[in-house]
Write a protein that holds these residues in place. Sequence first.
Motif, PDB file in Angstrom:
ATOM      1  N   SER A   1      27.873 -11.955 -25.855  1.00  0.00           N
ATOM      2  CA  SER A   1      27.513 -13.139 -25.085  1.00  0.00           C
ATOM      3  C   SER A   1      28.534 -13.370 -23.977  1.00  0.00           C
ATOM      4  O   SER A   1      29.657 -12.870 -24.028  1.00  0.00           O
ATOM      5  CB  SER A   1      27.435 -14.367 -25.995  1.00  0.00           C
TER       6      SER A   1
ATOM      7  N   ASP B   1      28.398 -23.226 -27.647  1.00  0.00           N
ATOM      8  CA  ASP B   1      29.660 -23.006 -26.937  1.00  0.00           C
ATOM      9  C   ASP B   1      29.456 -22.703 -25.451  1.00  0.00           C
ATOM     10  O   ASP B   1      30.396 -22.343 -24.741  1.00  0.00           O
ATOM     11  CB  ASP B   1      30.465 -21.891 -27.603  1.00  0.00           C
ATOM     12  N   GLY B   2      28.212 -22.841 -24.942  1.00  0.00           N
ATOM     13  CA  GLY B   2      27.941 -22.639 -23.520  1.00  0.00           C
ATOM     14  C   GLY B   2      27.786 -21.184 -23.114  1.00  0.00           C
ATOM     15  O   GLY B   2      27.949 -20.838 -21.949  1.00  0.00           O
ATOM     16  N   THR B   3      27.445 -20.333 -24.076  1.00  0.00           N
ATOM     17  CA  THR B   3      27.275 -18.908 -23.775  1.00  0.00           C
ATOM     18  C   THR B   3      25.811 -18.505 -23.902  1.00  0.00           C
ATOM     19  O   THR B   3      25.008 -19.197 -24.531  1.00  0.00           O
ATOM     20  CB  THR B   3      28.129 -18.024 -24.709  1.00  0.00           C
TER      21      THR B   3
ATOM     22  N   VAL C   1      20.821 -21.360 -24.602  1.00  0.00           N
ATOM     23  CA  VAL C   1      22.276 -21.442 -24.436  1.00  0.00           C
ATOM     24  C   VAL C   1      22.873 -21.885 -25.775  1.00  0.00           C
ATOM     25  O   VAL C   1      22.426 -22.877 -26.362  1.00  0.00           O
ATOM     26  CB  VAL C   1      22.657 -22.436 -23.315  1.00  0.00           C
TER      27      VAL C   1
ATOM     28  N   ASP D   1      32.175  -8.574 -20.979  1.00  0.00           N
ATOM     29  CA  ASP D   1      32.271  -9.140 -22.326  1.00  0.00           C
ATOM     30  C   ASP D   1      33.575  -8.699 -22.992  1.00  0.00           C
ATOM     31  O   ASP D   1      33.589  -7.831 -23.857  1.00  0.00           O
ATOM     32  CB  ASP D   1      31.057  -8.703 -23.149  1.00  0.00           C
TER      33      ASP D   1
ATOM     34  N   PRO E   1      29.765 -16.612 -20.988  1.00  0.00           N
ATOM     35  CA  PRO E   1      29.584 -17.996 -20.539  1.00  0.00           C
ATOM     36  C   PRO E   1      28.519 -18.070 -19.433  1.00  0.00           C
ATOM     37  O   PRO E   1      28.424 -17.185 -18.584  1.00  0.00           O
ATOM     38  CB  PRO E   1      30.960 -18.380 -19.995  1.00  0.00           C
ATOM     39  N   VAL E   2      27.735 -19.143 -19.465  1.00  0.00           N
ATOM     40  CA  VAL E   2      26.654 -19.335 -18.487  1.00  0.00           C
ATOM     41  C   VAL E   2      27.180 -19.208 -17.059  1.00  0.00           C
ATOM     42  O   VAL E   2      26.558 -18.545 -16.220  1.00  0.00           O
ATOM     43  CB  VAL E   2      25.966 -20.711 -18.692  1.00  0.00           C
ATOM     44  N   ASP E   3      28.321 -19.835 -16.767  1.00  0.00           N
ATOM     45  CA  ASP E   3      28.864 -19.781 -15.405  1.00  0.00           C
ATOM     46  C   ASP E   3      29.204 -18.355 -14.989  1.00  0.00           C
ATOM     47  O   ASP E   3      29.009 -17.979 -13.833  1.00  0.00           O
ATOM     48  CB  ASP E   3      30.097 -20.682 -15.284  1.00  0.00           C
ATOM     49  N   ASP E   4      29.716 -17.546 -15.934  1.00  0.00           N
ATOM     50  CA  ASP E   4      30.020 -16.145 -15.624  1.00  0.00           C
ATOM     51  C   ASP E   4      28.748 -15.365 -15.333  1.00  0.00           C
ATOM     52  O   ASP E   4      28.711 -14.541 -14.409  1.00  0.00           O
ATOM     53  CB  ASP E   4      30.786 -15.486 -16.775  1.00  0.00           C
TER      54      ASP E   4
END
Length: 155
Positions: A105, A140-142, A137, A99, A107-110
């Motif tokens: 938070s 912002d996709g986090t 989620v 982080d 990102p989902v992909d991370d």
Amino acid sequence: MARHGGQMLVHAERAVELYEVYQIFGDEETQLLPQERALEALRVTGVNPTELDLDNAILDLEKRHPGYIEFDNFVKLCVGEWGELPSGALLREAFRVFDISNSGSLPVDDVRKILVGTGLEKLTEEEADYMLEKLPVAEDGTIYYQDLIDLINSI
């Protein structure tokens, strides 16, 4: 838990809880905890070592009864290095490394990459997806990693 004269002291309520778990998972004949059931017993008490950490600890602790764990050593495993810092705090510290913005938070992909690609007990893609589907989620996709930690601790 407190220390007195270099020894760890366990509150009476915690000692009773640990003894009950020890009895449930222990062998009726020997009155000892079989090593192959130790990981499951520890996790019931809220302690979550890896299999490798547990194997190494047992090698250091258990000399008299190979393949079994005596109650006093079970208590040491529960309140020793794994029991001093709750698993949630350990997970939080691990996620903070990733982080960079210090926002709480990621990102989902991370998060997916972390779950699948790091640690001694990596998740499969399917396991990671299953967990991520259960989390809210943000726009912002986090994902707030505290939500993930709460989910992990509930499993």
